[in-house]
Write a protein that holds these residues in place. Structure first.
Motif, PDB file in Angstrom:
ATOM      1  N   LEU A  32      -5.164   0.839  64.775  1.00 41.86           N
ATOM      2  CA  LEU A  32      -5.983   1.353  63.680  1.00 41.86           C
ATOM      3  C   LEU A  32      -6.535   0.209  62.835  1.00 41.86           C
ATOM      4  CD1 LEU A  32      -3.699   4.272  62.430  1.00 41.86           C
ATOM      5  CD2 LEU A  32      -5.723   4.460  63.900  1.00 41.86           C
ATOM      6  N   SER A  33      -7.741   0.391  62.334  1.00 43.50           N
ATOM      7  CA  SER A  33      -8.349  -0.610  61.463  1.00 43.50           C
ATOM      8  C   SER A  33      -7.934  -0.348  60.019  1.00 43.50           C
ATOM      9  CB  SER A  33      -9.874  -0.567  61.575  1.00 43.50           C
ATOM     10  OG  SER A  33     -10.376   0.655  61.059  1.00 43.50           O
ATOM     11  N   VAL A  34      -8.123  -1.346  59.178  1.00 43.30           N
ATOM     12  CA  VAL A  34      -7.818  -1.193  57.756  1.00 43.30           C
ATOM     13  C   VAL A  34      -8.642  -0.057  57.167  1.00 43.30           C
ATOM     14  CG1 VAL A  34      -7.962  -2.304  55.502  1.00 43.30           C
ATOM     15  CG2 VAL A  34      -7.141  -3.605  57.475  1.00 43.30           C
ATOM     16  N   ALA A  35      -9.911   0.021  57.561  1.00 39.75           N
ATOM     17  CA  ALA A  35     -10.797   1.062  57.031  1.00 39.75           C
ATOM     18  C   ALA A  35     -10.296   2.460  57.389  1.00 39.75           C
ATOM     19  CB  ALA A  35     -12.211   0.858  57.567  1.00 39.75           C
ATOM     20  N   GLN A  36      -9.744   2.602  58.594  1.00 41.87           N
ATOM     21  CA  GLN A  36      -9.247   3.904  59.023  1.00 41.87           C
ATOM     22  C   GLN A  36      -8.049   4.363  58.202  1.00 41.87           C
ATOM     23  OE1 GLN A  36      -8.985   2.624  63.263  1.00 41.87           O
ATOM     24  NE2 GLN A  36      -9.915   4.621  63.720  1.00 41.87           N
ATOM     25  N   MET A  37      -7.280   3.413  57.695  1.00 42.02           N
ATOM     26  CA  MET A  37      -6.053   3.762  56.967  1.00 42.02           C
ATOM     27  C   MET A  37      -6.223   3.808  55.459  1.00 42.02           C
ATOM     28  SD  MET A  37      -3.177   1.647  59.192  1.00 42.02           S
ATOM     29  CE  MET A  37      -4.156   0.156  59.463  1.00 42.02           C
ATOM     30  N   THR A  38      -7.219   3.107  54.940  1.00 45.23           N
ATOM     31  CA  THR A  38      -7.389   3.002  53.489  1.00 45.23           C
ATOM     32  C   THR A  38      -7.530   4.366  52.824  1.00 45.23           C
ATOM     33  OG1 THR A  38      -8.411   0.808  53.677  1.00 45.23           O
ATOM     34  CG2 THR A  38      -8.841   2.064  51.662  1.00 45.23           C
ATOM     35  N   ALA A  59       9.198  -7.968  61.271  1.00 45.18           N
ATOM     36  CA  ALA A  59       9.155  -9.192  62.071  1.00 45.18           C
ATOM     37  C   ALA A  59      10.417  -9.417  62.892  1.00 45.18           C
ATOM     38  CB  ALA A  59       8.892 -10.393  61.166  1.00 45.18           C
ATOM     39  N   SER A  60      11.582  -9.004  62.380  1.00 45.22           N
ATOM     40  CA  SER A  60      12.845  -9.261  63.078  1.00 45.22           C
ATOM     41  C   SER A  60      13.406  -8.020  63.762  1.00 45.22           C
ATOM     42  CB  SER A  60      13.880  -9.806  62.091  1.00 45.22           C
ATOM     43  OG  SER A  60      14.137  -8.856  61.063  1.00 45.22           O
ATOM     44  N   ARG A  61      12.615  -6.957  63.825  1.00 47.47           N
ATOM     45  CA  ARG A  61      13.100  -5.715  64.411  1.00 47.47           C
ATOM     46  C   ARG A  61      12.706  -5.581  65.876  1.00 47.47           C
ATOM     47  NH1 ARG A  61      12.019  -1.266  59.548  1.00 47.47           N
ATOM     48  NH2 ARG A  61      13.028  -2.483  57.882  1.00 47.47           N
ATOM     49  N   GLY A  62      13.138  -4.489  66.467  1.00 47.59           N
ATOM     50  CA  GLY A  62      12.836  -4.272  67.882  1.00 47.59           C
ATOM     51  C   GLY A  62      11.380  -3.979  68.157  1.00 47.59           C
ATOM     52  N   VAL A  63      10.684  -3.490  67.149  1.00 53.35           N
ATOM     53  CA  VAL A  63       9.233  -3.329  67.239  1.00 53.35           C
ATOM     54  C   VAL A  63       8.604  -4.153  66.135  1.00 53.35           C
ATOM     55  CG1 VAL A  63       9.235  -1.044  68.311  1.00 53.35           C
ATOM     56  CG2 VAL A  63       9.325  -1.233  65.828  1.00 53.35           C
ATOM     57  N   ASN A  64       7.463  -4.737  66.420  1.00 50.23           N
ATOM     58  CA  ASN A  64       6.746  -5.557  65.454  1.00 50.23           C
ATOM     59  C   ASN A  64       5.392  -4.942  65.143  1.00 50.23           C
ATOM     60  OD1 ASN A  64       7.823  -8.552  67.197  1.00 50.23           O
ATOM     61  ND2 ASN A  64       8.900  -7.372  65.632  1.00 50.23           N
ATOM     62  N   LEU A  65       4.940  -5.150  63.922  1.00 49.57           N
ATOM     63  CA  LEU A  65       3.590  -4.741  63.551  1.00 49.57           C
ATOM     64  C   LEU A  65       2.688  -5.934  63.794  1.00 49.57           C
ATOM     65  CD1 LEU A  65       1.604  -2.741  62.363  1.00 49.57           C
ATOM     66  CD2 LEU A  65       2.253  -3.530  60.075  1.00 49.57           C
ATOM     67  N   VAL A  66       1.698  -5.766  64.666  1.00 51.69           N
ATOM     68  CA  VAL A  66       0.838  -6.885  65.063  1.00 51.69           C
ATOM     69  C   VAL A  66      -0.617  -6.510  64.856  1.00 51.69           C
ATOM     70  CG1 VAL A  66       2.496  -7.739  66.752  1.00 51.69           C
ATOM     71  CG2 VAL A  66       0.755  -6.093  67.458  1.00 51.69           C
ATOM     72  N   SER A  67      -1.451  -7.526  64.682  1.00 49.77           N
ATOM     73  CA  SER A  67      -2.892  -7.302  64.566  1.00 49.77           C
ATOM     74  C   SER A  67      -3.543  -7.576  65.899  1.00 49.77           C
ATOM     75  CB  SER A  67      -3.498  -8.199  63.482  1.00 49.77           C
ATOM     76  OG  SER A  67      -3.299  -9.572  63.800  1.00 49.77           O
ATOM     77  N   ARG A  68      -4.535  -6.774  66.222  1.00 48.35           N
ATOM     78  CA  ARG A  68      -5.304  -6.911  67.459  1.00 48.35           C
ATOM     79  C   ARG A  68      -6.771  -6.892  67.074  1.00 48.35           C
ATOM     80  NH1 ARG A  68      -1.249  -8.657  69.030  1.00 48.35           N
ATOM     81  NH2 ARG A  68       0.174  -7.812  70.611  1.00 48.35           N
ATOM     82  N   GLY A  69      -7.352  -8.073  66.925  1.00 49.22           N
ATOM     83  CA  GLY A  69      -8.695  -8.151  66.404  1.00 49.22           C
ATOM     84  C   GLY A  69      -8.658  -7.752  64.939  1.00 49.22           C
ATOM     85  N   ASP A  70      -9.400  -6.721  64.562  1.00 46.83           N
ATOM     86  CA  ASP A  70      -9.380  -6.239  63.186  1.00 46.83           C
ATOM     87  C   ASP A  70      -8.553  -4.970  63.048  1.00 46.83           C
ATOM     88  OD1 ASP A  70     -11.017  -4.516  64.533  1.00 46.83           O
ATOM     89  OD2 ASP A  70     -12.593  -4.450  63.011  1.00 46.83           O
ATOM     90  N   LYS A  71      -7.677  -4.704  64.032  1.00 51.47           N
ATOM     91  CA  LYS A  71      -6.869  -3.495  64.002  1.00 51.47           C
ATOM     92  C   LYS A  71      -5.388  -3.839  64.055  1.00 51.47           C
ATOM     93  CE  LYS A  71     -10.457  -0.609  66.070  1.00 51.47           C
ATOM     94  NZ  LYS A  71     -10.804   0.387  67.115  1.00 51.47           N
ATOM     95  N   TRP A  72      -4.547  -2.845  63.747  1.00 51.99           N
ATOM     96  CA  TRP A  72      -3.100  -3.041  63.680  1.00 51.99           C
ATOM     97  C   TRP A  72      -2.384  -2.006  64.526  1.00 51.99           C
ATOM     98  CZ3 TRP A  72      -0.677  -6.796  60.496  1.00 51.99           C
ATOM     99  CH2 TRP A  72      -1.553  -7.524  59.681  1.00 51.99           C
ATOM    100  N   ALA A  73      -1.218  -2.394  65.057  1.00 50.83           N
ATOM    101  CA  ALA A  73      -0.435  -1.471  65.884  1.00 50.83           C
ATOM    102  C   ALA A  73       1.007  -1.945  65.955  1.00 50.83           C
ATOM    103  CB  ALA A  73      -1.024  -1.386  67.290  1.00 50.83           C
ATOM    104  N   PHE A  74       1.916  -1.003  66.200  1.00 52.25           N
ATOM    105  CA  PHE A  74       3.313  -1.344  66.458  1.00 52.25           C
ATOM    106  C   PHE A  74       3.465  -1.622  67.947  1.00 52.25           C
ATOM    107  CE2 PHE A  74       4.365   0.932  62.438  1.00 52.25           C
ATOM    108  CZ  PHE A  74       5.114  -0.080  61.859  1.00 52.25           C
ATOM    109  N   ARG A  75       4.116  -2.714  68.275  1.00 52.58           N
ATOM    110  CA  ARG A  75       4.358  -3.081  69.661  1.00 52.58           C
ATOM    111  C   ARG A  75       5.794  -3.576  69.817  1.00 52.58           C
ATOM    112  NH1 ARG A  75       0.740  -0.303  70.253  1.00 52.58           N
ATOM    113  NH2 ARG A  75      -1.337  -0.713  71.108  1.00 52.58           N
TER     114      ARG A  75
END
Length: 224
Positions: A32-38, A59-75
């Motif tokens: 999701l992009s920042v605009a989609q969540m704002t 950052a230290s958990r089993g899933v991380n929040l990462v940016s992909r281009g201008d979007k964000w996702a849990f991986r």
């Protein structure tokens, strides 16, 4: 006391916004992009800053929040990926031609079909690019302002997400590319790695026409 109350209210609002972002990202099948969540946050919320803080918490958990281009996702955290990797049968594995074409587009975008063929040294079938577009990794950007107005191609956010890249600047360097067996002897001496552009259209590109659906060049002979 009033100041303490104000601070407590601020923290409460921030935590609520963080929980909203967390829920949105977990529920979404796509980054999701920042605009989609704002729009889901309270008035005046700084979504970008909140996402950065949420990423730090994970950052230290089993899933991380990462940016992909201008979007964000849990991986899944990189060091735990092997635990969740499923054996999947790929009915349409990418051919060497498709891999080479994808690599050229990724490193040399915006690139036309003629430019891809110039680097590869062989003709590139339209079906190869179609396959990459169907996978969601390649998109038509625009048309080059040259005879024939050939279509220019670039990569997508889905490409970044699939290969675990935050941005095109994270692409492997030239030596790593050669080590993978891609373009080992076909790179022109003038080509710099990486040299991608995934932003707005360049000065030598025009927007796609409304009827552009298949990426055909207006005049293939002239475009070559």
């Amino acid at each position: 006391m009033a100041l303490a109350d104000e601070y407590g209210e601020f923290q409460e609002v921030k935590e609520r916004n963080l929980r909203i972002l967390e829920a949105l990202l977990f529920a979404s099948a796509e980054p999701l992009s920042v605009a989609q969540m704002t729009g889901f946050l309270g008035e005046g919320a700084d979504a970008a800053a909140l996402l950065t803080e949420l990423a730090e918490r994970y950052a230290s958990r089993g899933v991380n929040l990462v940016s992909r281009g201008d979007k964000w996702a849990f991986r899944t955290a990189e060091d735990l990926g092997f635990l969740l990797r499923r054996e999947e049968e790929d009915n349409r594995p990418l051919s060497r031609a498709a891999l080479e074409t994808l690599a050229i587009i990724a490193y040399h975008q915006p690139a036309t079909r003629a430019e891809i063929e110039e680097v590869r040294g062989v003709a590139t079938g339209k079906g190869t690019i179609d396959l990459l577009m169907e996978a969601g990794w390649v998109r038509m950007r625009g048309r080059r302002r040259t005879p024939g107005r050939p279509v220019t191609y670039g990569t997508t956010d889905a490409f970044l997400d699939h290969f675990g890249l935050e941005a095109l600047s994270d692409l492997p360097g030239l030596e790593e590319l050669k080590g993978a067996g891609l373009l080992s002897s076909r790179l022109p001496s003038s080509m710099q790695i990486p040299l991608p552009l995934d932003g707005p259209l360049r000065e030598d590109e025009d927007p796609l026409d409304p009827d552009d659906t298949d990426g055909s060049d207006i005049d293939d002979d002239e475009a070559r």
